[in-house]
Design a protein around this motif. Structure first.
Motif, mmCIF file in Angstrom:
data_model
loop_
_atom_site.group_PDB
_atom_site.id
_atom_site.type_symbol
_atom_site.label_atom_id
_atom_site.label_comp_id
_atom_site.label_asym_id
_atom_site.label_seq_id
_atom_site.Cartn_x
_atom_site.Cartn_y
_atom_site.Cartn_z
ATOM 1 N N ARG A 93 0.835 -1.216 0.000
ATOM 2 C CA ARG A 93 0.000 0.000 0.000
ATOM 3 C C ARG A 93 0.863 1.257 0.000
ATOM 4 N N ARG A 96 2.286 1.640 -3.500
ATOM 5 C CA ARG A 96 1.244 2.040 -4.450
ATOM 6 C C ARG A 96 0.856 3.514 -4.256
ATOM 7 N N LEU A 97 0.649 3.921 -3.014
ATOM 8 C CA LEU A 97 0.131 5.260 -2.733
ATOM 9 C C LEU A 97 1.182 6.361 -2.845
ATOM 10 N N LEU A 100 0.776 8.980 -5.564
ATOM 11 C CA LEU A 100 -0.353 9.911 -5.562
ATOM 12 C C LEU A 100 0.075 11.292 -5.101
ATOM 13 N N ASP A 104 -4.741 13.956 -3.667
ATOM 14 C CA ASP A 104 -5.341 12.623 -3.777
ATOM 15 C C ASP A 104 -5.327 11.912 -2.430
ATOM 16 N N LEU A 105 -4.238 12.071 -1.690
ATOM 17 C CA LEU A 105 -4.145 11.440 -0.373
ATOM 18 C C LEU A 105 -5.166 12.023 0.589
ATOM 19 N N LEU A 108 -8.465 10.471 -0.246
ATOM 20 C CA LEU A 108 -8.540 9.094 0.251
ATOM 21 C C LEU A 108 -8.852 9.072 1.745
ATOM 22 N N ALA A 114 -8.186 5.688 3.599
ATOM 23 C CA ALA A 114 -6.860 5.681 4.219
ATOM 24 C C ALA A 114 -6.935 6.433 5.535
ATOM 25 N N VAL A 122 2.751 7.799 3.994
ATOM 26 C CA VAL A 122 2.938 7.981 2.550
ATOM 27 C C VAL A 122 3.592 9.330 2.270
#
Length: 165
Positions: A93, A96-97, A100, A104-105, A108, A114, A122
């Motif tokens: 995860r 992947r994140l 972003l 975007d975070l 989420l 998230a 992240v």
């Protein structure tokens, strides 16, 4: 690609050496992907010494670009899918994140996808991903990471075999 063990992952990371310098998305310094991986992981080790999974996420960020050169949009997903079976869901995860944007975070987090801790992790990963591009920085060697990779892989394997996991 599915990694069968830490040795295969280390071989893959070694293959990043001499893979041609890559610059960050904002046109920052270009460094060898292998050196970038080591620098990112080393910076995370200094800043978050207890978070082995975050450190490992920093180490393996580069493999998506190695497996699919030139794919700037799908490299994070590919890397995440490649390391998940070996290193677990959290590492996947984070990988992947990290690609972003901050907006975007936030979306989420606001949407419940998230939690605040994951978003913070992240963002830390993104920060050192950008900072880990210093030509000539001594970040050690990949072999220094074998024990940490084995620890994270063992934890992921144990978590996968827990009842209800």
């Amino acid at each position: 690609m599915e990694l069968r063990g830490v040795e295969e992952l280390m071989d893959l990371l070694h293959a990043c050496r001499g893979g041609g310098p890559t610059a960050d998305r904002r046109g920052g310094a270009a460094v060898d992907p292998y050196e970038h991986a080591l620098q990112t992981a080393a910076l995370l080790r200094r800043g978050r010494p207890a978070d082995k999974e975050l450190q490992v996420a920093g180490l393996v960020l580069v493999i998506g670009r190695l497996l699919r050169p030139g794919d700037d949009t799908g490299h994070a997903d590919l890397a995440a899918d490649t390391v998940r079976p070996l290193l677990g869901e959290r590492v996947a995860r984070l990988v992947r994140l990290h690609a972003l944007g901050a907006d975007d975070l936030v979306r989420l987090h606001a949407g419940g996808w998230a939690d605040a801790t994951l978003v913070e992790d992240v963002l830390a990963l993104r920060h050192v991903d950008e900072a880990g591009r210093t030509p000539g920085m001594d970040a050690g060697v990949l072999e220094d990471w074998r024990t940490v990779l084995e620890l994270v892989a063992d934890r992921a394997r144990a978590a996968h075999h827990l009842p209800g996991a």
